[in-house]
Design an enzyme around this catalytic site. Sequence first.
Site, PDB file in Angstrom:
ATOM      1  N   PHE A   1     -12.531  13.103  31.466  1.00 28.64           N
ATOM      2  CA  PHE A   1     -11.720  12.893  30.806  1.00 28.64           C
ATOM      3  C   PHE A   1     -10.076  13.422  31.183  1.00 28.64           C
ATOM      4  O   PHE A   1      -9.529  12.632  31.086  1.00 28.64           O
ATOM      5  CB  PHE A   1     -11.947  13.288  29.644  1.00 28.64           C
ATOM      6  CG  PHE A   1     -11.299  12.671  28.398  1.00 28.64           C
ATOM      7  CD1 PHE A   1     -11.882  11.312  27.153  1.00 28.64           C
ATOM      8  CD2 PHE A   1     -10.341  13.164  27.876  1.00 28.64           C
ATOM      9  CE1 PHE A   1     -10.628  11.163  26.361  1.00 28.64           C
ATOM     10  CE2 PHE A   1      -9.428  12.398  26.685  1.00 28.64           C
ATOM     11  CZ  PHE A   1      -9.335  11.706  26.183  1.00 28.64           C
TER      12      PHE A   1
ATOM     13  N   GLY B   1     -12.860  21.140  25.884  1.00 31.79           N
ATOM     14  CA  GLY B   1     -13.249  20.779  27.290  1.00 31.79           C
ATOM     15  C   GLY B   1     -15.002  20.462  27.006  1.00 31.79           C
ATOM     16  O   GLY B   1     -15.332  20.011  26.319  1.00 31.79           O
ATOM     17  N   LEU B   2     -15.534  20.721  28.273  1.00 30.28           N
ATOM     18  CA  LEU B   2     -16.665  19.552  28.699  1.00 30.28           C
ATOM     19  C   LEU B   2     -16.791  18.485  28.243  1.00 30.28           C
ATOM     20  O   LEU B   2     -18.112  17.566  27.677  1.00 30.28           O
ATOM     21  CB  LEU B   2     -17.536  20.359  27.649  1.00 30.28           C
ATOM     22  CG  LEU B   2     -18.255  21.773  27.658  1.00 30.28           C
ATOM     23  CD1 LEU B   2     -19.012  23.013  26.920  1.00 30.28           C
ATOM     24  CD2 LEU B   2     -19.015  21.923  29.081  1.00 30.28           C
ATOM     25  N   CYS B   3     -15.931  17.610  28.670  1.00 26.67           N
ATOM     26  CA  CYS B   3     -16.445  16.050  28.729  1.00 26.67           C
ATOM     27  C   CYS B   3     -16.085  15.585  29.458  1.00 26.67           C
ATOM     28  O   CYS B   3     -15.564  14.392  30.222  1.00 26.67           O
ATOM     29  CB  CYS B   3     -14.729  15.437  27.018  1.00 26.67           C
ATOM     30  SG  CYS B   3     -13.684  16.201  27.841  1.00 26.67           S
ATOM     31  N   GLY B   4     -16.641  16.098  30.467  1.00 22.29           N
ATOM     32  CA  GLY B   4     -16.461  15.126  31.969  1.00 22.29           C
ATOM     33  C   GLY B   4     -15.045  15.211  32.539  1.00 22.29           C
ATOM     34  O   GLY B   4     -14.582  15.942  32.429  1.00 22.29           O
TER      35      GLY B   4
END
Lengths: 303, 139
Positions: A94, A89-92
Amino acid sequence: MPSLKELRVRITSVKSTQRITSAMKMVAAAKLRRAQEQAESARPYAERMERMLGSVAASVSDVASAPPLLAGTGKDDVHLLVVMTTDRGLCGGFNTNIARWTRQHVRALVSDGKQVKLLIVGRKGQSMLRMEFGERIIDTIEDTAKPAPTFETAASIASRITTMYDDGEFDICTIVYNRFESALSQIVTPQQLIPFAQDASGDDANDEKAAKDAGAGASAAYEYEPEENEILAELLPRNLSIQVFRAMLESFASEQGARMAAMDNATRNAGDLIDKLTINYNRTRQAFITRELIEIISGAEAL
Amino acid sequence: MADTAVQFELVSPEQLILSEDVEMVVVPGGEGDFGVLPGHSPMISTVRPGVIHVFTDGGVSSRIFVAGGFAEVTESRCTVLAEEALSVDEIDRAEVEIDLENAVEDLGGTDDPSEQKAAENRAVTARAKLAAIDAPVYQ
């Protein structure tokens, strides 16, 4: 009002979060450069493959006898969606964007009375979609990009799709991925894989035109060794792996771009928060000192 | 220009490996080797696992092993889309022999047709690699 100690603890914790996010941003930026290069160096193959397939497909005289990967099954009852998401995760936005598109698309297909199956690449997509479409997900493929997408993985996904197609498990296959536009923007792109659509790369007007030029101009002139249909039988599965590979590379580059942007934002937000907390901390400290002074002075005056 | 040289391009899924003007290339086609000189008639052919010989200045300038693919030939250009490509000098015999052993073992150990096919392909590729090492160099 929070005590000085509480404020100090918060500031330290936000600072360490900021360190993590800025490190992740740096890592994503480094990976992005590599991923972008890889996506770009894979383009010549995909383009030439497309050109070749276009000219072979255009010269097939008898479409009925062509391999089913080109001609289709003649039905569109069962749809297979291959959804490219990330493992981490941690990709806005996406994965959210991909999941939203998938949800809408599946609902639309289902309301048309079609059957839908989902093949998901990436852990995140699985966890986002299983609540609503748990029974439609036939499988999740994980760890496809460790440390970067390889052609072998793409080929194994493609051969799995082909096997399912040969077994008659679906009629139309569409892959949906985030196309890498720039580090800051990714575009959710659906692409039909089976049956082969002439404008497979459809988004680029140039590509499409090139494919058509090759198809119209050159088809008559080529000799084929062996026969068209035999070449097609080899070219089509091959093209499938290439398109899957291309989608994987685009998706991987997009992921890094999205993560870099998201982490940049997070780092900036953490900076703002630290500023605010620091002002708060200084004010509180000042207030304490003033209060203590007042206490001492009024104590002295009372004597 | 087109009279004296063929523009040869070798592309693998990962990257454009080679793009240069050469005198002649010999490609291991699916139905036999074929040489491409300038002015060759346009054709599209499959490529079997084998060695591509690139000729410049009257001799073989490089020998590249490809694990199958496709070739597109026009009058002035030859494009090979290879599944895997590496220079013959880079093939490690011991490694390939291990690959071959594993492939043959897998072939015997499974009933799944798709796995059998994959193992067979690996065996064919490994044998072709060995043959590539032992093959004499054109002069």
